[in-house]
Each structure stands twice: as structure tokens, then as C-alpha cells.
Design a protein around this motif. Sequence first.
Motif, PDB file in Angstrom:
ATOM      1  N   LYS A 147      18.828   7.369  56.826  1.00 50.10           N
ATOM      2  CA  LYS A 147      19.072   8.798  56.547  1.00 50.10           C
ATOM      3  C   LYS A 147      17.794   9.495  56.068  1.00 50.10           C
ATOM      4  CE  LYS A 147      21.945  12.215  54.649  1.00 50.10           C
ATOM      5  NZ  LYS A 147      21.442  13.306  55.418  1.00 50.10           N
ATOM      6  N   TYR A 148      17.016   8.803  55.244  1.00 50.74           N
ATOM      7  CA  TYR A 148      15.908   9.487  54.577  1.00 50.74           C
ATOM      8  C   TYR A 148      14.514   9.082  55.069  1.00 50.74           C
ATOM      9  CZ  TYR A 148      19.445  11.016  51.220  1.00 50.74           C
ATOM     10  OH  TYR A 148      20.541  11.586  50.637  1.00 50.74           O
ATOM     11  N   GLN A 149      14.430   8.287  56.137  1.00 54.73           N
ATOM     12  CA  GLN A 149      13.123   7.766  56.533  1.00 54.73           C
ATOM     13  C   GLN A 149      12.086   8.879  56.798  1.00 54.73           C
ATOM     14  OE1 GLN A 149      13.237   5.656  60.251  1.00 54.73           O
ATOM     15  NE2 GLN A 149      15.062   6.733  60.911  1.00 54.73           N
ATOM     16  N   HIS A 150      12.564  10.022  57.296  1.00 54.86           N
ATOM     17  CA  HIS A 150      11.603  11.093  57.599  1.00 54.86           C
ATOM     18  C   HIS A 150      11.217  11.871  56.346  1.00 54.86           C
ATOM     19  CE1 HIS A 150      12.270  10.119  61.705  1.00 54.86           C
ATOM     20  NE2 HIS A 150      13.569  10.336  61.586  1.00 54.86           N
ATOM     21  N   THR A 151      12.156  11.985  55.412  1.00 47.11           N
ATOM     22  CA  THR A 151      11.905  12.749  54.180  1.00 47.11           C
ATOM     23  C   THR A 151      10.952  12.007  53.258  1.00 47.11           C
ATOM     24  OG1 THR A 151      14.285  13.088  54.351  1.00 47.11           O
ATOM     25  CG2 THR A 151      13.177  14.160  52.510  1.00 47.11           C
ATOM     26  N   LEU A 152      11.011  10.674  53.314  1.00 43.34           N
ATOM     27  CA  LEU A 152      10.242   9.897  52.349  1.00 43.34           C
ATOM     28  C   LEU A 152       8.919   9.369  52.903  1.00 43.34           C
ATOM     29  CD1 LEU A 152      13.178   7.965  50.649  1.00 43.34           C
ATOM     30  CD2 LEU A 152      11.905   9.868  49.710  1.00 43.34           C
ATOM     31  N   GLN A 153       8.272  10.160  53.732  1.00 44.90           N
ATOM     32  CA  GLN A 153       6.936   9.775  54.210  1.00 44.90           C
ATOM     33  C   GLN A 153       5.941  10.028  53.082  1.00 44.90           C
ATOM     34  OE1 GLN A 153       6.101   8.310  57.009  1.00 44.90           O
ATOM     35  NE2 GLN A 153       8.189   8.295  57.797  1.00 44.90           N
ATOM     36  N   ILE A 154       5.273   8.979  52.617  1.00 44.51           N
ATOM     37  CA  ILE A 154       4.380   9.133  51.468  1.00 44.51           C
ATOM     38  C   ILE A 154       2.937   9.361  51.922  1.00 44.51           C
ATOM     39  CG2 ILE A 154       3.549   8.030  49.347  1.00 44.51           C
ATOM     40  CD1 ILE A 154       6.179   6.362  49.515  1.00 44.51           C
ATOM     41  N   PRO A 155       2.320  10.478  51.502  1.00 41.65           N
ATOM     42  CA  PRO A 155       0.914  10.707  51.869  1.00 41.65           C
ATOM     43  C   PRO A 155       0.033   9.609  51.266  1.00 41.65           C
ATOM     44  CG  PRO A 155       1.930  12.669  50.897  1.00 41.65           C
ATOM     45  CD  PRO A 155       2.872  11.548  50.694  1.00 41.65           C
ATOM     46  N   LYS A 156      -0.811   9.006  52.085  1.00 40.36           N
ATOM     47  CA  LYS A 156      -1.594   7.851  51.637  1.00 40.36           C
ATOM     48  C   LYS A 156      -2.558   8.185  50.493  1.00 40.36           C
ATOM     49  CE  LYS A 156      -1.164   4.647  55.379  1.00 40.36           C
ATOM     50  NZ  LYS A 156      -1.519   4.384  56.712  1.00 40.36           N
ATOM     51  N   ASP A 157      -3.103   9.426  50.523  1.00 40.06           N
ATOM     52  CA  ASP A 157      -4.091   9.797  49.497  1.00 40.06           C
ATOM     53  C   ASP A 157      -3.505   9.718  48.091  1.00 40.06           C
ATOM     54  OD1 ASP A 157      -5.574  10.275  51.653  1.00 40.06           O
ATOM     55  OD2 ASP A 157      -5.468  12.472  51.562  1.00 40.06           O
ATOM     56  N   ASN A 158      -2.207  10.023  47.990  1.00 39.94           N
ATOM     57  CA  ASN A 158      -1.597  10.097  46.661  1.00 39.94           C
ATOM     58  C   ASN A 158      -1.300   8.731  46.068  1.00 39.94           C
ATOM     59  OD1 ASN A 158      -1.667  12.732  47.355  1.00 39.94           O
ATOM     60  ND2 ASN A 158       0.496  12.874  47.849  1.00 39.94           N
ATOM     61  N   ILE A 159      -1.315   7.715  46.913  1.00 43.13           N
ATOM     62  CA  ILE A 159      -0.986   6.373  46.449  1.00 43.13           C
ATOM     63  C   ILE A 159      -2.037   5.871  45.450  1.00 43.13           C
ATOM     64  CG2 ILE A 159      -0.849   3.964  47.256  1.00 43.13           C
ATOM     65  CD1 ILE A 159       1.673   5.576  47.775  1.00 43.13           C
ATOM     66  N   ALA A 160      -3.281   6.306  45.648  1.00 40.81           N
ATOM     67  CA  ALA A 160      -4.356   5.839  44.766  1.00 40.81           C
ATOM     68  C   ALA A 160      -4.070   6.192  43.314  1.00 40.81           C
ATOM     69  CB  ALA A 160      -5.673   6.460  45.216  1.00 40.81           C
ATOM     70  N   ILE A 161      -3.474   7.363  43.094  1.00 44.43           N
ATOM     71  CA  ILE A 161      -3.170   7.796  41.715  1.00 44.43           C
ATOM     72  C   ILE A 161      -2.091   6.892  41.121  1.00 44.43           C
ATOM     73  CG2 ILE A 161      -2.441   9.771  40.293  1.00 44.43           C
ATOM     74  CD1 ILE A 161      -5.083  10.212  41.693  1.00 44.43           C
ATOM     75  N   LEU A 162      -1.146   6.494  41.989  1.00 46.96           N
ATOM     76  CA  LEU A 162      -0.060   5.613  41.522  1.00 46.96           C
ATOM     77  C   LEU A 162      -0.621   4.316  40.951  1.00 46.96           C
ATOM     78  CD1 LEU A 162       3.066   5.704  41.551  1.00 46.96           C
ATOM     79  CD2 LEU A 162       2.986   4.362  43.636  1.00 46.96           C
ATOM     80  N   LYS A 163      -1.712   3.854  41.566  1.00 44.09           N
ATOM     81  CA  LYS A 163      -2.329   2.596  41.118  1.00 44.09           C
ATOM     82  C   LYS A 163      -2.886   2.719  39.703  1.00 44.09           C
ATOM     83  CE  LYS A 163      -3.760   0.889  45.623  1.00 44.09           C
ATOM     84  NZ  LYS A 163      -4.879   0.810  46.535  1.00 44.09           N
ATOM     85  N   GLU A 164      -3.200   3.956  39.309  1.00 44.52           N
ATOM     86  CA  GLU A 164      -3.808   4.144  37.989  1.00 44.52           C
ATOM     87  C   GLU A 164      -2.772   4.227  36.870  1.00 44.52           C
ATOM     88  OE1 GLU A 164      -7.306   6.529  37.423  1.00 44.52           O
ATOM     89  OE2 GLU A 164      -7.390   6.911  39.566  1.00 44.52           O
ATOM     90  N   LEU A 165      -1.494   4.245  37.247  1.00 47.35           N
ATOM     91  CA  LEU A 165      -0.441   4.220  36.227  1.00 47.35           C
ATOM     92  C   LEU A 165      -0.507   2.887  35.488  1.00 47.35           C
ATOM     93  CD1 LEU A 165       2.843   5.609  37.762  1.00 47.35           C
ATOM     94  CD2 LEU A 165       2.037   6.079  35.486  1.00 47.35           C
ATOM     95  N   SER A 166      -0.341   2.944  34.191  1.00 45.49           N
ATOM     96  CA  SER A 166      -0.476   1.710  33.430  1.00 45.49           C
ATOM     97  C   SER A 166       0.873   1.272  32.849  1.00 45.49           C
ATOM     98  CB  SER A 166      -1.487   1.944  32.316  1.00 45.49           C
ATOM     99  OG  SER A 166      -1.535   0.843  31.497  1.00 45.49           O
ATOM    100  N   PRO A 167       1.535   0.269  33.477  1.00 39.59           N
ATOM    101  CA  PRO A 167       2.863  -0.131  33.007  1.00 39.59           C
ATOM    102  C   PRO A 167       2.874  -0.673  31.582  1.00 39.59           C
ATOM    103  CG  PRO A 167       2.383  -1.088  35.149  1.00 39.59           C
ATOM    104  CD  PRO A 167       1.117  -0.497  34.651  1.00 39.59           C
ATOM    105  N   THR A 168       1.775  -1.340  31.180  1.00 36.84           N
ATOM    106  CA  THR A 168       1.785  -1.972  29.847  1.00 36.84           C
ATOM    107  C   THR A 168       1.876  -0.936  28.721  1.00 36.84           C
ATOM    108  OG1 THR A 168      -0.599  -2.057  30.089  1.00 36.84           O
ATOM    109  CG2 THR A 168       0.572  -4.123  30.394  1.00 36.84           C
ATOM    110  N   ILE A 169       1.484   0.304  29.021  1.00 38.46           N
ATOM    111  CA  ILE A 169       1.574   1.329  27.963  1.00 38.46           C
ATOM    112  C   ILE A 169       3.034   1.575  27.582  1.00 38.46           C
ATOM    113  CG2 ILE A 169       1.016   3.725  27.339  1.00 38.46           C
ATOM    114  CD1 ILE A 169      -1.277   3.613  29.273  1.00 38.46           C
ATOM    115  N   MET A 170       3.945   1.304  28.516  1.00 34.60           N
ATOM    116  CA  MET A 170       5.359   1.567  28.233  1.00 34.60           C
ATOM    117  C   MET A 170       5.945   0.559  27.243  1.00 34.60           C
ATOM    118  SD  MET A 170       5.828   4.339  29.721  1.00 34.60           S
ATOM    119  CE  MET A 170       7.535   4.604  29.329  1.00 34.60           C
ATOM    120  N   ILE A 171       5.181  -0.477  26.926  1.00 28.03           N
ATOM    121  CA  ILE A 171       5.675  -1.456  25.940  1.00 28.03           C
ATOM    122  C   ILE A 171       5.397  -0.897  24.547  1.00 28.03           C
ATOM    123  CG2 ILE A 171       5.433  -3.806  25.065  1.00 28.03           C
ATOM    124  CD1 ILE A 171       4.342  -4.554  27.859  1.00 28.03           C
TER     125      ILE A 171
END
Lengths: 489, 130
Positions: free
Chosen positions: A212-236
Motif C-alpha cells: 500500500k505504501y511503497q510509493h509514499t515511503l521512498q526515502i531520499p538518500k541524502d537524508n539518510i546521512a543525518i540519520l546516522k548521526e543520531l546517537s541512541p546511547t543518549i537515550m539511556i
Amino acid sequence: MGVLYMWISTVIIISVFLAIVVLLMLDKVSRTLLALCGAVICFFTLTFLEDQKYFLFVSFIFGTEQDGFANAHSLILIFSMSLIVQVCHKAGLFQFISLRLIVGTANRPNMLLFVLCTITVIISSLINNILTIMVIIPLTITVSGIINIDPEPLIITQAILVNMGGTFFTISSIPNILIVGASGITFIEFFLNVGVISIILYLFTVGLFYLKYQHTLQIPKDNIAILKELSPTIMISNKSLLVKSSSILGLVLILFFIIPSSILPLDIIALSGALILLIISWEDMDRIISEIDISLLIYLMGIFIMVGSLEYTNILEIIGGLIVRISGGNILASILLILWISGLLSANIDSIPITKVLIPTISTITNGYTEDYRKLANYALVMGANWGDNFTPMGDNMLVMNIAKKYKHPVRFKEFFKIGPIAVLFQLCIVTIIYGFLLEWIFGLIALIVFLLGLSVFLILRLNPRILQKYKIRLDIRRKTKHGNENSE
Amino acid sequence: MVMKILNNIKQDLPGLLDYIIFYNTGIVFQSTCPEKANVPAICANLNEIIKIFKQSLSCYDNTSNEYQKIIFETQKYITIILKLGKNSNLALFFDKEVVDEVNIRPIQENLSKLEELIDMDKGDLDPSSS
């Protein structure tokens, strides 16, 4: 005179229950207040019209020796698991795991939908739906903002999957705890019979969402780099607490699997785990208790008294008899009726009272059948009561809508209705087919053929929307031609 | 990318001890706070502070008042909470002994770059989607 009083009390109790159900549907008054009001009216009715003693109400709340104090076990289990989960939540366990997995998809953006769905079902299989929603929806909105996609499809998908995760284990939702408490189904039996079906159906449902959503959820590749900078350990928030709480949670789950409930009930395992966690973590017990959902326990007690009173009036036995009559005494038809009735009723009404009312009716419909049939009917009730919630954006889904709105990403009801009911129908149809094959294979085969035909039509139309478009154009042409002919005449 | 910009900001502001980038949803993007600091709790409180300030101001003037920054000064620290994007904020913690008064003007350019990076909202970029 006695018979007249009995009739009057029956009418009052049924009317109060129905009124409470209607008010629950309207969602204008606190459900705890409603349940308590209903319980008090039932108390007065049975005490003054039927001369019942206080002990009867205590047995409604905690159960009796005959039913193994099922309600008391349920209440202690809910309380103990809430304590453990609250400490885990405070340590940031669920946020950390979720963020870790999401950041892990940065190299494979196509996996994001699958990962978000998986996180949702895993968390909701361990903690209650409300807390799951409060953890997962803000996270989804934030991640969608970072990668610049519309969060609406993801939020709808997660709202639906929260209820699916609720059928993985006995502890995953309140209806499960109530059903298991009353039927004596073990943790492992539940997982093998309901949990495994839920996992398989979860994969199919994710497939449906992807389609149903395959076309809506196309993720722009450029924005993925920012996702990598999220720091999960800070949530602890506290590393030591995270290690201790996750270890206790893991240990309790393992003990649920390996210790039969005849030796040690689930609630006592959970309570022991909660106490050990509170002692070793040096957490302020009063503060943790103040943070858990005590109103849920009070609500449950109110429902226990109301349903106990209904049971006292024999109305539940009559409902059970009615289901048997409608199904013509056929056990498969009776079980399927339980599945679909619980599913349809849970769409608009809180699933807890529905479950509590239908539990005694199962005893009536499986009267004369073996233990296995009774368990099958209970499993059907689990799936119907949990999954039916997704027919509409009401119930727990309302909380999803509210949180999404709070963070300025409101979900349109119209969008929910496009996928929610389809997902539930899909799930309940699959369960119907499985039950058909288990109990009467010819019915199962016919149901499977009908289902596959329906699914094929759906997929053809979904994958090739031009067909629908052509059909619409033809209809328009016909309408116009007809209109033109009428005008010329 | 984000870290690089933040390092630039840190260089421009010598008294800066730590910073936290957080979203209105309570999710923390990055932080340089020491391990013992409970960053999620700090962000939850800061979100609450922003909310309370907005509510307080609406009691004074009920027209739309979008917040830009909040400054909180003690004898030891100066804390500044800056609005980054639609959904994100930056909290800066300064050493009061090093800086008497914080001038954030030199870092404004970096802030707008940061905003673009961490708070892309489909509504902002693609008007047709809203």
C-alpha cells in the motif's frame, strides 16, 4: 416477591452494563469512574434486592477457589509487569533499542518500514499498548522529520501493529491476561498457538502495508546521512539501571517459558522479579508506583464486579446458549462466532469488558467438548478481542491520533479507514481458514479458495490501478450516454 | 555533518561547556554532556519549560508568540535554549566564569545550516504535501 426482585435486579444489572458500554464508546467520561459507578450500582442491587453478602463481591474481584482465583492472579500479574516495565522505561531501554535499530537501517533505507513495524510489535508484546504508543509514535515522527518523509503511513501502520504485538505472549495485553487467568492456558501453549500465528500474520500484514505504501515511503538518500548521526546511547538515562532492568525483564520472560504455571504462577514470577529489581536498583518504590497505571487496576476491579454480577444473573449463560443455537450446535461455527463477535465488538467498545463477558460464554459453548476445543475457543477470543480494535481509529488507536496531533502530524481518519479494516478482515479471515482446516477441513478449503479469490482481485486492482480507472471511465461514459439519450428523448 | 557545524559553534563560543540538540518529541539528536548527566530527563524538562513559558506568555498576550530563545542564568552557568527548526531545539550550557554575556549572533549562520540538516519537514519543503 423473591422472583420479582430477581427480575428487577437482573434488569437493573443488564441496563447498567449496557449504559456503561455506551458511555465507554462515547469516551466522554473517565472509564475508571464509569466502571466504579457500575460496580457500586451492582453492589447496591444485589445487596438490597437479592440479600447478598459482602463476600460475593470479594469473590467477584479476586475470583474463587473453584476458578483458581483467576482475577487475583490477573491483577497481580498486571501490577508486577507494570512495575518492571516502568523501571525499564525510566532507564530508557525501549527508546534505546528502538533508536539503535532505526539507526541500523541507515545503510538500507528500504528496511525502515520493516524495522519500525518490528520494533512496534516487539515492544507492544512486552509492554502495554499505551506505553508502546507513547514510546514509538514520537520516535517515528522525529525520524520521519529527519529523513523527510510523511509520517502518516508509518503512524497508521504502527497503530495497527500495536494490537498485533498484543497477541504474542500471555502478558502482551490485558485481554490475554484475563483469558489465560480464567482458562489455565500456559505461557508456552499460548505462544505456540497464538503467538506463532501472530508472528506469521504480522509478516503478511507488513507485506500488505508495503504494497500500500511503497510509493509514499521512498526515502531520499541524502537524508539518510543525518540519520546516522543520531546517537541512541543518549537515550539511556541510567546505564546501571538499564542493565539491571533489562536483565530482570529477560529473566522473567525466560522463567515464564520454562516454569509451568502449575508449579509457580506467572504473577508470582513477575512479582518476585519486580521486587528484586526494585531492591537492586534502589529505586524509590513510592515514586515508581505513582507512575504506573493504578487507574487501570481500579477499572478492572469495577469491570470484574459488573461482569460477576452479570454472571450471577445467568445472562452470560443465556448468551452462550444463544451462540450455540445460532451455530446449530456446531463447534466450529460457535468458535468462529466468538472470533468475529469479539472482533466486531472490540472495534468500538473497550476490549476488556467484551473479553470479560465472553469468557464465561466459552464454557457454555464448549460444554461437552474436550479441553482442546475450549482452548481453541479461548485463542479465538484472544485474537478477536485484540485485533478487532483496528476496525476503527477508536480505542487505543485514539491515543495514537492524539499523540500525532500533539506533535503537529495529525492522522486523517479517512486514511486509517483505508487500511485498518482491510488489515483486520485479512487477519480474521486467515484465522477462520486455520480453524476451518483444524476442525472441518472442507470448510477450511472452501474458505481458503474464497479468500484467495478475494485477495487476487484486491492485488490485481492494487498493482494495476489502471483497471479501476478504466472501469470508472466506462461507467462515466455509460452514465453520460444514458443521460444524453434521456435528454434527446 | 551536524557534528562539524557544532564544532564550529564551539570554536566560536569559547565559554561553551556542552550542548544538546533535542526534538519537541523528547528525542535527543546529539549531546556532549558527560555520561553521568541524565540527558533524556534534561530534555524532557527543557521541553516542559518551553511549554510553560509559551503558556505563561499567552496569558499576557494571547496572540501567536513563537519562541526564539530562553536564557536562564545562575552564578555558575548560563543556559540558552534556542529554537532551531519547527520541531527542534538547541540547548547551550556556558561557563559563567568565562563568559559574562553570551552573544549568539556569530553563530546564527551555523544555526540555520543546522536547522536545515536536522529538522527537514516535508511540509516545509514540499508545500503540495501539506
